[in-house]
Design a protein around this motif. Sequence first.
Motif, mmCIF file in Angstrom:
data_model
loop_
_atom_site.group_PDB
_atom_site.id
_atom_site.type_symbol
_atom_site.label_atom_id
_atom_site.label_comp_id
_atom_site.label_asym_id
_atom_site.label_seq_id
_atom_site.Cartn_x
_atom_site.Cartn_y
_atom_site.Cartn_z
ATOM 1 N N MET A 1 0.843 -1.194 0.000
ATOM 2 C CA MET A 1 0.000 0.000 0.000
ATOM 3 C C MET A 1 0.877 1.241 0.000
ATOM 4 S SD MET A 1 -2.839 1.282 2.823
ATOM 5 C CE MET A 1 -4.172 0.265 2.226
ATOM 6 N N THR A 2 0.499 2.240 -0.781
ATOM 7 C CA THR A 2 1.194 3.517 -0.776
ATOM 8 C C THR A 2 1.040 4.151 0.586
ATOM 9 O OG1 THR A 2 0.735 3.817 -3.121
ATOM 10 C CG2 THR A 2 1.338 5.772 -1.879
ATOM 11 N N SER A 3 2.155 4.574 1.206
ATOM 12 C CA SER A 3 2.087 5.080 2.574
ATOM 13 C C SER A 3 1.851 6.577 2.641
ATOM 14 C CB SER A 3 3.384 4.745 3.317
ATOM 15 O OG SER A 3 4.501 5.307 2.619
ATOM 16 N N HIS A 4 2.275 7.318 1.614
ATOM 17 C CA HIS A 4 2.199 8.778 1.695
ATOM 18 C C HIS A 4 1.771 9.355 0.353
ATOM 19 C CE1 HIS A 4 4.400 12.875 1.997
ATOM 20 N NE2 HIS A 4 3.149 12.992 2.389
ATOM 21 N N ILE A 5 0.749 10.209 0.388
ATOM 22 C CA ILE A 5 0.226 10.856 -0.804
ATOM 23 C C ILE A 5 0.203 12.354 -0.579
ATOM 24 C CG2 ILE A 5 -1.785 11.092 -2.325
ATOM 25 C CD1 ILE A 5 -2.561 8.227 -1.471
ATOM 26 N N ALA A 6 0.592 13.109 -1.581
ATOM 27 C CA ALA A 6 0.520 14.569 -1.517
ATOM 28 C C ALA A 6 -0.654 15.043 -2.355
ATOM 29 C CB ALA A 6 1.818 15.192 -2.020
ATOM 30 N N VAL A 7 -1.494 15.886 -1.768
ATOM 31 C CA VAL A 7 -2.602 16.515 -2.479
ATOM 32 C C VAL A 7 -2.279 17.993 -2.602
ATOM 33 C CG1 VAL A 7 -5.063 17.077 -2.455
ATOM 34 C CG2 VAL A 7 -4.278 14.841 -1.619
ATOM 35 N N ILE A 8 -2.140 18.463 -3.825
ATOM 36 C CA ILE A 8 -1.755 19.848 -4.061
ATOM 37 C C ILE A 8 -3.024 20.657 -4.339
ATOM 38 C CG2 ILE A 8 -0.180 21.376 -5.273
ATOM 39 C CD1 ILE A 8 1.121 18.923 -3.893
ATOM 40 N N GLY A 9 -3.395 21.475 -3.377
ATOM 41 C CA GLY A 9 -4.628 22.242 -3.457
ATOM 42 C C GLY A 9 -5.555 21.850 -2.329
ATOM 43 N N GLY A 10 -5.870 22.804 -1.453
ATOM 44 C CA GLY A 10 -6.693 22.501 -0.287
ATOM 45 C C GLY A 10 -8.095 23.062 -0.375
ATOM 46 N N GLY A 11 -8.574 23.301 -1.607
ATOM 47 C CA GLY A 11 -9.937 23.779 -1.784
ATOM 48 C C GLY A 11 -10.949 22.677 -1.551
ATOM 49 N N LEU A 12 -12.175 22.902 -2.026
ATOM 50 C CA LEU A 12 -13.261 21.957 -1.772
ATOM 51 C C LEU A 12 -12.904 20.546 -2.221
ATOM 52 C CD1 LEU A 12 -16.213 21.499 -0.889
ATOM 53 C CD2 LEU A 12 -16.885 22.055 -3.238
ATOM 54 N N MET A 13 -12.423 20.393 -3.471
ATOM 55 C CA MET A 13 -12.106 19.057 -3.974
ATOM 56 C C MET A 13 -10.865 18.503 -3.294
ATOM 57 S SD MET A 13 -14.459 17.977 -5.863
ATOM 58 C CE MET A 13 -13.573 16.457 -6.230
ATOM 59 N N GLY A 14 -9.846 19.324 -3.109
ATOM 60 C CA GLY A 14 -8.622 18.850 -2.476
ATOM 61 C C GLY A 14 -8.866 18.341 -1.070
ATOM 62 N N ARG A 15 -9.688 19.068 -0.308
ATOM 63 C CA ARG A 15 -9.998 18.624 1.054
ATOM 64 C C ARG A 15 -10.773 17.314 1.039
ATOM 65 N NH1 ARG A 15 -11.427 24.025 1.527
ATOM 66 N NH2 ARG A 15 -13.654 23.564 1.775
#
Length: 293
Positions: A1-15
């Motif tokens: 399993m992938t242990s760490h994921i980065a989400v770039i953008g904390g708007g509605l969809m990113g959150r």
Amino acid sequence: MTSHIAVIGGGLMGRGIALALGDGGYRVSVVEPVAGIAAQVEVMAHPRIALRELDDAVSDCELVIEAVSEDVEVKLALWRRIDELAASSTLFATNTSSIDIDELAGALDDPSRLLGLHWFNPAVIVPCVEVVVGARTSEETVVAASALMAAVGKEPIQVRSAPGFVANRLQFALFREALLCLEEGLASPEDIDRIVRTSFGPRLARFGPLLSADLGGLDTYLAILNYLSTHLGARFDPPRILERMVGDGRLGAKSSGGLRELDPAEYAELSAGMADLLAEAYRVEDAASEPRA
């Protein structure tokens, strides 16, 4: 399993994406430079989700999901920077709902690493994630990204990159026609929505448009499209695939096959179960529509 994921953008969809991944057991870093939006990420207070700077988040993750605004130049600049910071094994995904995957992949040294993961709002609830495959996306990238989506309880569905992909082409075709019905004064906004909810909407939710057509009869659908095309114009012209299938005698449940590769027994089973499924769906819709005290 992938242990760490980065989400770039904390708007509605990113959150929403971050919450879905965090609930699925992954450690998630959210990158959001705008203080007001970043504060909303902090309010989530999820034990597996943290705000980090771009350099830190991208340098040690196995997947980057970009969820910034639908601006090509903004996305291209961001992907160039991510490409500089990430390890060569990192998978790249964009949550764009409309921009060509191949155009964004052009910002990367290795475009085979990028695909689309098109989530739907609210991302933490909606099962479907369109896995959008560009012309240069590798099979390894598709398999790995699809497995990750399945691991967090989503339903990854592979589509080719094209304007609007599949979901938005379908829903915006319906939206456009609903607006035209309103513009022509055929019904009120409330009644247009009510017609969808209490007629074909639940059926589409259970069976989808193509299986519904198979069960209803492709010859019937062709006849209706021909009539609508005559009276309402080219937007209702029947696609060649429908004319060809009816010409070949492939009418769906009433023949030996249709758009779906099902045999007569499978069609019969689906038809027999449709009434019960829809009765339950309409009961749920009726309950949801009842005014609250």
